[in-house]
Design an enzyme around this catalytic site. Structure first.
Site, mmCIF file in Angstrom:
data_model
loop_
_atom_site.group_PDB
_atom_site.id
_atom_site.type_symbol
_atom_site.label_atom_id
_atom_site.label_comp_id
_atom_site.label_asym_id
_atom_site.label_seq_id
_atom_site.Cartn_x
_atom_site.Cartn_y
_atom_site.Cartn_z
ATOM 1 N N ARG A 133 -7.164 4.699 -6.642
ATOM 2 C CA ARG A 133 -6.504 4.765 -7.940
ATOM 3 C C ARG A 133 -5.235 3.937 -7.920
ATOM 4 O O ARG A 133 -4.753 3.541 -6.855
ATOM 5 C CB ARG A 133 -6.171 6.223 -8.301
ATOM 6 C CG ARG A 133 -5.195 6.877 -7.343
ATOM 7 C CD ARG A 133 -5.055 8.365 -7.595
ATOM 8 N NE ARG A 133 -4.534 8.663 -8.920
ATOM 9 C CZ ARG A 133 -3.238 8.692 -9.211
ATOM 10 N NH1 ARG A 133 -2.337 8.428 -8.284
ATOM 11 N NH2 ARG A 133 -2.845 8.976 -10.428
ATOM 12 N N LEU A 134 -4.735 3.671 -9.112
ATOM 13 C CA LEU A 134 -3.402 3.106 -9.304
ATOM 14 C C LEU A 134 -2.644 4.062 -10.208
ATOM 15 O O LEU A 134 -3.208 4.579 -11.173
ATOM 16 C CB LEU A 134 -3.475 1.719 -9.968
ATOM 17 C CG LEU A 134 -3.869 0.530 -9.097
ATOM 18 C CD1 LEU A 134 -4.058 -0.704 -9.971
ATOM 19 C CD2 LEU A 134 -2.824 0.263 -8.027
ATOM 20 N N ASP A 135 -1.367 4.291 -9.916
ATOM 21 C CA ASP A 135 -0.569 5.144 -10.776
ATOM 22 C C ASP A 135 -0.481 4.546 -12.175
ATOM 23 O O ASP A 135 -0.666 3.337 -12.366
ATOM 24 C CB ASP A 135 0.836 5.318 -10.192
ATOM 25 C CG ASP A 135 0.814 6.083 -8.883
ATOM 26 O OD1 ASP A 135 0.135 7.117 -8.819
ATOM 27 O OD2 ASP A 135 1.480 5.639 -7.926
ATOM 28 N N HIS A 136 -0.160 5.379 -13.142
ATOM 29 C CA HIS A 136 -0.124 4.903 -14.534
ATOM 30 C C HIS A 136 0.878 3.769 -14.712
ATOM 31 O O HIS A 136 0.690 2.874 -15.543
ATOM 32 C CB HIS A 136 0.215 6.064 -15.486
ATOM 33 C CG HIS A 136 1.649 6.473 -15.467
ATOM 34 N ND1 HIS A 136 2.583 5.946 -16.332
ATOM 35 C CD2 HIS A 136 2.320 7.350 -14.672
ATOM 36 C CE1 HIS A 136 3.765 6.479 -16.076
ATOM 37 N NE2 HIS A 136 3.635 7.328 -15.078
ATOM 38 N N SER A 195 1.635 1.498 -12.456
ATOM 39 C CA SER A 195 1.266 0.340 -11.636
ATOM 40 C C SER A 195 0.170 -0.447 -12.347
ATOM 41 O O SER A 195 -0.535 0.076 -13.202
ATOM 42 C CB SER A 195 0.780 0.802 -10.258
ATOM 43 O OG SER A 195 1.797 1.485 -9.566
#
Length: 212
Positions: A45-48, A50
């Site tokens: 995942r990527l943080d919101h 990023s």
């Protein structure tokens, strides 16, 4: 039935999932707003807050191997930080051993980028302070703790302002604009499956029991 493998350039403030159960006034954009393909799921995942490259697939075994930390699959980020990192700070990031929450970081590849990457402006823009310059660094990790890159740069005194993942192993962000996706090419897929086969755990051989 063939598996699907997609590359996606996640924009800022988009969740790395296909649904958001928040209240309507707090709801953010999700992958469903950009990717009209069913039954594929993000690898990691990527943080919101990023941006950058995501791989999505319905190939469960590959998803597991790329997500599991024991396989040490590299991921590369271009990171805009506040101020100009010193050689000492770069060396600290490179050597690893930074204590962040309950773990020590591994050694990693880090370099200061000579030029600003040609990314489109972020919406909303990062915070600028006229009296403080910014710089871009490249960090390649083989581990993936929560918000690790941001915590690493903060630990050496250079907070992250913008974070863009530009590569997952040999897969590259180049050529994808924010919000765009494409199918993995046949050449990319061959390399991906080759890596998967090379890193699969081999069965342990049992020593034959003596019947004496």
């Amino acid at each position: 039935m063939a598996y699907r493998y997609l590359l996606f350039h996640k924009p800022y403030n988009v969740l790395s999932q296909f649904s958001d159960n928040s209240s309507p006034e707090q709801r953010r954009s999700t992958l469903k707003d950009y990717i009209p393909v069913e039954n594929v799921y993000p690898v990691g995942r990527l943080d919101h807050d990023s941006e950058g490259l995501m791989l999505l697939t319905d190939h469960g075994a590959l998803q597991h191997q790329l997500s599991h930390p024991k396989f040490h699959h590299p991921r590369t980020y271009w990171v805009q930080v506040e101020n100009i990192p010193t050689p000492t700070a770069i060396d600290q990031l490179r050597k690893g051993g930074l204590v962040i929450q309950n773990y020590r970081t591994r050694p990693t590849q880090v370099r200061l980028l000579e030029e600003e990457p040609p990314f489109p402006d972020r919406d909303p823009p990062i915070r600028y302070r006229k009296s403080i310059p910014t710089a871009w660094i490249e960090i390649t990790l083989t581990e993936g703790h929560n918000r690790q890159v941001r915590r690493m740069t903060a630990a050496v005194g250079f907070p992250t302002l913008r974070l863009v993942r530009v590569a997952i192993g040999h897969l590259q962000l180049q050529g994808l604009a924010p919000g765009e996706w494409r199918n993995v090419t046949s050449e990319e897929l061959r390399s991906l499956l080759h890596w998967m086969n090379q890193t699969q755990p081999r069965p342990r051989l049992r020593t034959p029991r003596s019947h004496c």
